[in-house]
Structure formats: C-alpha cells, structure tokens
Design a protein around this motif. Structure first.
Motif, PDB file in Angstrom:
ATOM      1  N   PRO A  37      66.356  -8.193 -63.441  1.00 54.71           N
ATOM      2  CA  PRO A  37      66.798  -8.627 -64.774  1.00 54.71           C
ATOM      3  C   PRO A  37      65.635  -8.818 -65.752  1.00 54.71           C
ATOM      4  N   LEU A  38      64.515  -9.325 -65.262  1.00 60.63           N
ATOM      5  CA  LEU A  38      63.351  -9.523 -66.124  1.00 60.63           C
ATOM      6  C   LEU A  38      62.758  -8.177 -66.555  1.00 60.63           C
ATOM      7  N   THR A  39      62.603  -7.253 -65.606  1.00 58.62           N
ATOM      8  CA  THR A  39      62.043  -5.946 -65.969  1.00 58.62           C
ATOM      9  C   THR A  39      62.977  -5.188 -66.906  1.00 58.62           C
ATOM     10  N   ASP A  40      64.280  -5.324 -66.710  1.00 57.06           N
ATOM     11  CA  ASP A  40      65.233  -4.669 -67.617  1.00 57.06           C
ATOM     12  C   ASP A  40      65.130  -5.242 -69.030  1.00 57.06           C
ATOM     13  N   LEU A  41      64.976  -6.553 -69.131  1.00 55.43           N
ATOM     14  CA  LEU A  41      64.838  -7.191 -70.440  1.00 55.43           C
ATOM     15  C   LEU A  41      63.560  -6.725 -71.137  1.00 55.43           C
ATOM     16  N   ILE A  42      62.453  -6.707 -70.418  1.00 53.56           N
ATOM     17  CA  ILE A  42      61.192  -6.241 -71.005  1.00 53.56           C
ATOM     18  C   ILE A  42      61.326  -4.795 -71.444  1.00 53.56           C
ATOM     19  N   ARG A  43      61.883  -3.954 -70.592  1.00 49.15           N
ATOM     20  CA  ARG A  43      62.057  -2.536 -70.917  1.00 49.15           C
ATOM     21  C   ARG A  43      62.900  -2.360 -72.174  1.00 49.15           C
ATOM     22  N   THR A  44      63.987  -3.115 -72.281  1.00 46.53           N
ATOM     23  CA  THR A  44      64.860  -3.032 -73.455  1.00 46.53           C
ATOM     24  C   THR A  44      64.117  -3.440 -74.716  1.00 46.53           C
ATOM     25  N   ARG A  45      63.333  -4.499 -74.649  1.00 50.14           N
ATOM     26  CA  ARG A  45      62.595  -4.956 -75.832  1.00 50.14           C
ATOM     27  C   ARG A  45      61.496  -3.995 -76.242  1.00 50.14           C
ATOM     28  N   VAL A  46      60.821  -3.406 -75.267  1.00 46.68           N
ATOM     29  CA  VAL A  46      59.772  -2.438 -75.582  1.00 46.68           C
ATOM     30  C   VAL A  46      60.373  -1.220 -76.265  1.00 46.68           C
ATOM     31  N   ARG A  91      62.972  -0.817 -78.088  1.00 46.28           N
ATOM     32  CA  ARG A  91      63.768  -0.952 -79.313  1.00 46.28           C
ATOM     33  C   ARG A  91      62.921  -0.955 -80.580  1.00 46.28           C
ATOM     34  N   LEU A  92      61.624  -0.879 -80.475  1.00 44.78           N
ATOM     35  CA  LEU A  92      60.763  -0.886 -81.649  1.00 44.78           C
ATOM     36  C   LEU A  92      60.640   0.520 -82.221  1.00 44.78           C
ATOM     37  N   ASP A  93      60.386   0.613 -83.510  1.00 45.28           N
ATOM     38  CA  ASP A  93      60.282   1.915 -84.166  1.00 45.28           C
ATOM     39  C   ASP A  93      59.043   2.694 -83.769  1.00 45.28           C
ATOM     40  N   ARG A  94      57.987   2.038 -83.382  1.00 42.13           N
ATOM     41  CA  ARG A  94      56.763   2.724 -82.964  1.00 42.13           C
ATOM     42  C   ARG A  94      56.527   2.446 -81.489  1.00 42.13           C
ATOM     43  N   LEU A  95      56.241   3.505 -80.765  1.00 43.09           N
ATOM     44  CA  LEU A  95      56.056   3.396 -79.328  1.00 43.09           C
ATOM     45  C   LEU A  95      54.852   4.229 -78.939  1.00 43.09           C
ATOM     46  N   HIS A  96      53.990   3.676 -78.137  1.00 44.09           N
ATOM     47  CA  HIS A  96      52.812   4.389 -77.652  1.00 44.09           C
ATOM     48  C   HIS A  96      53.056   4.744 -76.188  1.00 44.09           C
ATOM     49  N   ALA A  97      52.711   5.971 -75.810  1.00 44.60           N
ATOM     50  CA  ALA A  97      52.961   6.441 -74.451  1.00 44.60           C
ATOM     51  C   ALA A  97      51.673   6.957 -73.830  1.00 44.60           C
ATOM     52  N   ASP A  98      51.560   6.768 -72.529  1.00 51.03           N
ATOM     53  CA  ASP A  98      50.437   7.339 -71.800  1.00 51.03           C
ATOM     54  C   ASP A  98      50.843   7.463 -70.340  1.00 51.03           C
ATOM     55  N   VAL A 151      53.288   4.599 -69.006  1.00 51.74           N
ATOM     56  CA  VAL A 151      53.365   3.319 -69.712  1.00 51.74           C
ATOM     57  C   VAL A 151      53.854   3.580 -71.131  1.00 51.74           C
ATOM     58  N   TYR A 152      54.758   2.734 -71.571  1.00 55.04           N
ATOM     59  CA  TYR A 152      55.246   2.744 -72.952  1.00 55.04           C
ATOM     60  C   TYR A 152      54.932   1.365 -73.511  1.00 55.04           C
ATOM     61  N   LEU A 153      54.224   1.343 -74.611  1.00 53.32           N
ATOM     62  CA  LEU A 153      53.683   0.099 -75.159  1.00 53.32           C
ATOM     63  C   LEU A 153      54.152  -0.089 -76.584  1.00 53.32           C
ATOM     64  N   ARG A 154      54.459  -1.317 -76.911  1.00 50.51           N
ATOM     65  CA  ARG A 154      54.730  -1.656 -78.302  1.00 50.51           C
ATOM     66  C   ARG A 154      53.792  -2.778 -78.705  1.00 50.51           C
ATOM     67  N   ALA A 212      54.674  -4.064 -72.641  1.00 53.94           N
ATOM     68  CA  ALA A 212      54.588  -2.739 -72.032  1.00 53.94           C
ATOM     69  C   ALA A 212      55.612  -2.636 -70.916  1.00 53.94           C
ATOM     70  N   THR A 213      56.069  -1.415 -70.700  1.00 56.24           N
ATOM     71  CA  THR A 213      56.948  -1.137 -69.572  1.00 56.24           C
ATOM     72  C   THR A 213      56.418   0.094 -68.854  1.00 56.24           C
ATOM     73  N   TYR A 214      56.629   0.132 -67.557  1.00 61.77           N
ATOM     74  CA  TYR A 214      56.057   1.183 -66.724  1.00 61.77           C
ATOM     75  C   TYR A 214      57.162   1.920 -65.971  1.00 61.77           C
ATOM     76  N   PHE A 215      56.939   3.212 -65.782  1.00 64.43           N
ATOM     77  CA  PHE A 215      57.830   4.048 -64.988  1.00 64.43           C
ATOM     78  C   PHE A 215      56.974   4.834 -64.005  1.00 64.43           C
ATOM     79  N   PHE A 216      57.512   5.078 -62.825  1.00 66.71           N
ATOM     80  CA  PHE A 216      56.851   5.942 -61.848  1.00 66.71           C
ATOM     81  C   PHE A 216      57.546   7.292 -61.859  1.00 66.71           C
TER      82      PHE A 216
END
Length: 149
Positions: free
Chosen positions: A35-44, A46-53, A81-84, A97-101
C-alpha cells in the motif's frame, strides 16, 4: 541484498534458517509495504513533469547457468527510476521517486510503467536519449532529453 548473505550470517551464529523461509519473509515484507509503494507510485506519476532513468543491474538467470554450464548464469536487467521534483519550478510538494524492475531494456518496459500517465508538460528521458521516440504518452506529451550533471 542477496539472501545468501543474511542466511550465511545467521548460520554462522547458529541459527540455520532455510532459504525458503527467507524468501517467504521477503514476500511478506513486500505484501506489507505494497500500500505504501502504491501510494508513492501514484503520487510520483501524477505530476506534469517526470524525470526517467535506468540503471543496469546483474540478475541471476537459471537458463544461462544451465546453457553455459556455470554455477551462476547472469544477465543484465534494469532498474527504472521515475522522479518528480517540482521545487525548482516553485512547487511545494516534496520530491519523490518510484522504481520498477525489468529483466531487459526493451521499449515496452517504460510504456508499461507509464501506462495511463498523462501530462501537459514533459517526461525527461535518460540522458543517453534511449527513451526518446520509444514511449508514447497520452495527450500532448513532449519527451525531451535532459542532460544530467
């Protein structure tokens, strides 16, 4: 951290914990934190600017081990990583930030991560420009390269 490290450390102290138990504990921790990781992922996302690496990582591959006759077969996976962080533009939300493998660097991976993401501004792809042109994001998104310093 590979499970052989904590398992080996506990074994040297006299507590022989089976690998299957360590794996179960990891699974339970993931389920508890979901639930915590889902909340962080959702908040990251939803922003108009997103940085990816993305960063390459070594991943154990049993198929390579069997094919090459090695004790440990390894392939290259990715951590995305997707960062706002909108503070430089006057935003008041904290950075996140949120991370995916992913087991590879195929273009469909970021498309899966960004499915449903809509923006009026931009996504900054990795500095090597690899993401450019490979991701289509809903409604008017510009994917613009950003140089990392």
């Amino acid at each position: 951290m590979p499970l052989d490290r904590p398992g080996g450390a506990r074994s040297r102290m006299g507590a022989d914990i089976p690998r299957s138990t360590l794996i179960d504990w990891c699974g339970q921790a993931v389920a508890t934190l979901r639930p915590l990781t889902d909340l962080i992922r959702t908040r990251v996302m939803r922003l108009d600017r997103l940085h990816a690496d993305d960063t390459p990582i070594r991943v154990l591959d049993p198929e390579r081990r069997a094919a090459q006759g090695k004790t440990r077969g390894v392939k290259e996976g990715r951590i995305w990583v997707y960062l706002r962080d909108d503070r430089p533009r006057g935003g008041s939300d904290p950075p996140a930030a949120t991370y995916f493998f992913s087991p590879d660097r195929r273009g469909e991976r970021p498309q899966e991560h960004l499915a449903g993401y809509t923006t009026k501004d931009s996504v900054s792809p990795p500095a090597d420009g690899w993401l450019r042109g490979r991701v289509s994001i809903s409604t008017g998104t510009a994917v613009s390269p950003t140089v990392c310093s």
